[in-house]
Design a protein around this motif. Structure first.
Motif, PDB file in Angstrom:
ATOM      1  N   ARG A 114       0.862  -1.178   0.000  1.00 29.00           N
ATOM      2  CA  ARG A 114       0.000   0.000   0.000  1.00 29.00           C
ATOM      3  C   ARG A 114       0.899   1.229   0.000  1.00 29.00           C
ATOM      4  NH1 ARG A 114      -4.127   1.535   4.797  1.00 29.00           N
ATOM      5  NH2 ARG A 114      -2.171   2.138   5.771  1.00 29.00           N
ATOM      6  N   VAL A 115       0.738   2.074  -1.013  1.00 28.77           N
ATOM      7  CA  VAL A 115       1.582   3.248  -1.204  1.00 28.77           C
ATOM      8  C   VAL A 115       0.717   4.504  -1.021  1.00 28.77           C
ATOM      9  CG1 VAL A 115       3.017   4.472  -2.895  1.00 28.77           C
ATOM     10  CG2 VAL A 115       3.022   1.977  -2.835  1.00 28.77           C
ATOM     11  N   THR A 116       1.270   5.493  -0.328  1.00 29.16           N
ATOM     12  CA  THR A 116       0.573   6.768  -0.154  1.00 29.16           C
ATOM     13  C   THR A 116       0.878   7.657  -1.351  1.00 29.16           C
ATOM     14  OG1 THR A 116       0.835   6.587   2.238  1.00 29.16           O
ATOM     15  CG2 THR A 116       0.258   8.757   1.362  1.00 29.16           C
ATOM     16  N   ILE A 117      -0.169   8.140  -2.004  1.00 33.83           N
ATOM     17  CA  ILE A 117      -0.031   9.045  -3.145  1.00 33.83           C
ATOM     18  C   ILE A 117      -0.527  10.420  -2.689  1.00 33.83           C
ATOM     19  CG2 ILE A 117      -0.670   9.507  -5.546  1.00 33.83           C
ATOM     20  CD1 ILE A 117       0.839   6.833  -5.199  1.00 33.83           C
ATOM     21  N   TRP A 118       0.377  11.372  -2.691  1.00 34.25           N
ATOM     22  CA  TRP A 118       0.068  12.724  -2.219  1.00 34.25           C
ATOM     23  C   TRP A 118      -0.403  13.607  -3.362  1.00 34.25           C
ATOM     24  CZ3 TRP A 118      -0.053  13.828   2.842  1.00 34.25           C
ATOM     25  CH2 TRP A 118       0.599  12.940   3.711  1.00 34.25           C
ATOM     26  N   PHE A 119      -1.284  14.538  -3.069  1.00 36.65           N
ATOM     27  CA  PHE A 119      -1.704  15.556  -4.026  1.00 36.65           C
ATOM     28  C   PHE A 119      -0.805  16.771  -3.846  1.00 36.65           C
ATOM     29  CE2 PHE A 119      -5.617  13.098  -3.637  1.00 36.65           C
ATOM     30  CZ  PHE A 119      -5.997  12.983  -4.965  1.00 36.65           C
ATOM     31  N   PHE A 120      -0.539  17.476  -4.958  1.00 38.25           N
ATOM     32  CA  PHE A 120       0.284  18.681  -4.944  1.00 38.25           C
ATOM     33  C   PHE A 120      -0.531  19.854  -5.473  1.00 38.25           C
ATOM     34  CE2 PHE A 120       3.200  15.210  -4.814  1.00 38.25           C
ATOM     35  CZ  PHE A 120       4.249  15.656  -4.029  1.00 38.25           C
ATOM     36  N   ASP A 121      -0.266  21.043  -4.941  1.00 33.70           N
ATOM     37  CA  ASP A 121      -0.986  22.225  -5.416  1.00 33.70           C
ATOM     38  C   ASP A 121      -0.343  22.755  -6.695  1.00 33.70           C
ATOM     39  OD1 ASP A 121       1.258  23.764  -4.693  1.00 33.70           O
ATOM     40  OD2 ASP A 121       0.356  24.476  -2.820  1.00 33.70           O
ATOM     41  N   ASN A 122      -0.869  23.859  -7.203  1.00 31.03           N
ATOM     42  CA  ASN A 122      -0.371  24.433  -8.463  1.00 31.03           C
ATOM     43  C   ASN A 122       1.074  24.910  -8.372  1.00 31.03           C
ATOM     44  OD1 ASN A 122      -2.813  23.925  -9.668  1.00 31.03           O
ATOM     45  ND2 ASN A 122      -3.647  25.962  -9.208  1.00 31.03           N
ATOM     46  N   ASN A 123       1.572  25.150  -7.169  1.00 34.56           N
ATOM     47  CA  ASN A 123       2.955  25.591  -6.982  1.00 34.56           C
ATOM     48  C   ASN A 123       3.910  24.424  -6.763  1.00 34.56           C
ATOM     49  OD1 ASN A 123       2.185  28.323  -7.153  1.00 34.56           O
ATOM     50  ND2 ASN A 123       1.590  28.316  -4.996  1.00 34.56           N
ATOM     51  N   GLY A 124       3.396  23.218  -6.844  1.00 32.67           N
ATOM     52  CA  GLY A 124       4.245  22.056  -6.643  1.00 32.67           C
ATOM     53  C   GLY A 124       4.458  21.678  -5.192  1.00 32.67           C
ATOM     54  N   GLN A 125       3.705  22.319  -4.295  1.00 31.29           N
ATOM     55  CA  GLN A 125       3.819  22.023  -2.865  1.00 31.29           C
ATOM     56  C   GLN A 125       2.862  20.882  -2.504  1.00 31.29           C
ATOM     57  OE1 GLN A 125       6.074  23.564  -0.791  1.00 31.29           O
ATOM     58  NE2 GLN A 125       6.784  24.472  -2.697  1.00 31.29           N
TER      59      GLN A 125
END
Length: 147
Positions: A114-125
């Protein structure tokens, strides 16, 4: 007569020791693999999964064969093919994976995690939003069998 009995016993013993490829009866469904990986998290779990490839994606050199058309779907299992083994895996499928793998039913033997996939904002943060994806890494084309 004793020689025949010994021959039969030895033959049966050797048959039991023979290496066997994954069979459909031994394979888990994507849902079973997702459950197993979630229960074992953060560790991984050895498994064999049977699935139909509904989508293919690429990111950072890794090719993903997905059991669902949307890789974000919680029912999806992603088969992650390393860049080093991609050409050999394409030989198994008989062509470029983005075309040759779609619709194929496959057995994959490997380690599910199980891998955690993070979301990033428009600035790449990185945001505080994420989802889990179950992945099986393929580093050897012998791990995949088309059925």
């Amino acid at each position: 007569m004793m020689v025949v009995k010994n021959f039969l016993v030895i033959g049966l013993l050797l048959t039991g020791c023979a290496s066997q490829s994954p069979s459909q009866q031994a394979a888990n469904s994507p849902q079973q693999v997702i459950s197993m990986a979630a229960e074992a998290a953060p560790q991984s779990v050895s498994t064999t999964v049977e699935l139909q490839v509904l989508a293919v994606g690429n990111q950072r050199g890794i090719t993903y064969l997905n059991s669902e058309s949307d890789y974000r779907d919680q029912r999806n299992v992603s088969i992650a093919i390393s860049p080093e083994s991609k050409i050999k895996v394409e030989a198994v499928f008989g062509g470029e994976l983005s075309k040759a793998a779609i619709g194929k039913h496959i057995l994959v033997k490997g380690t599910a995690k199980r891998v955690t996939i993070w979301f990033f904002d428009n600035n790449g943060q990185r945001s505080d939003k994420y989802y889990y994806q179950t992945q099986i890494l393929v580093s050897n084309p012998d791990q995949i069998q088309i059925i």
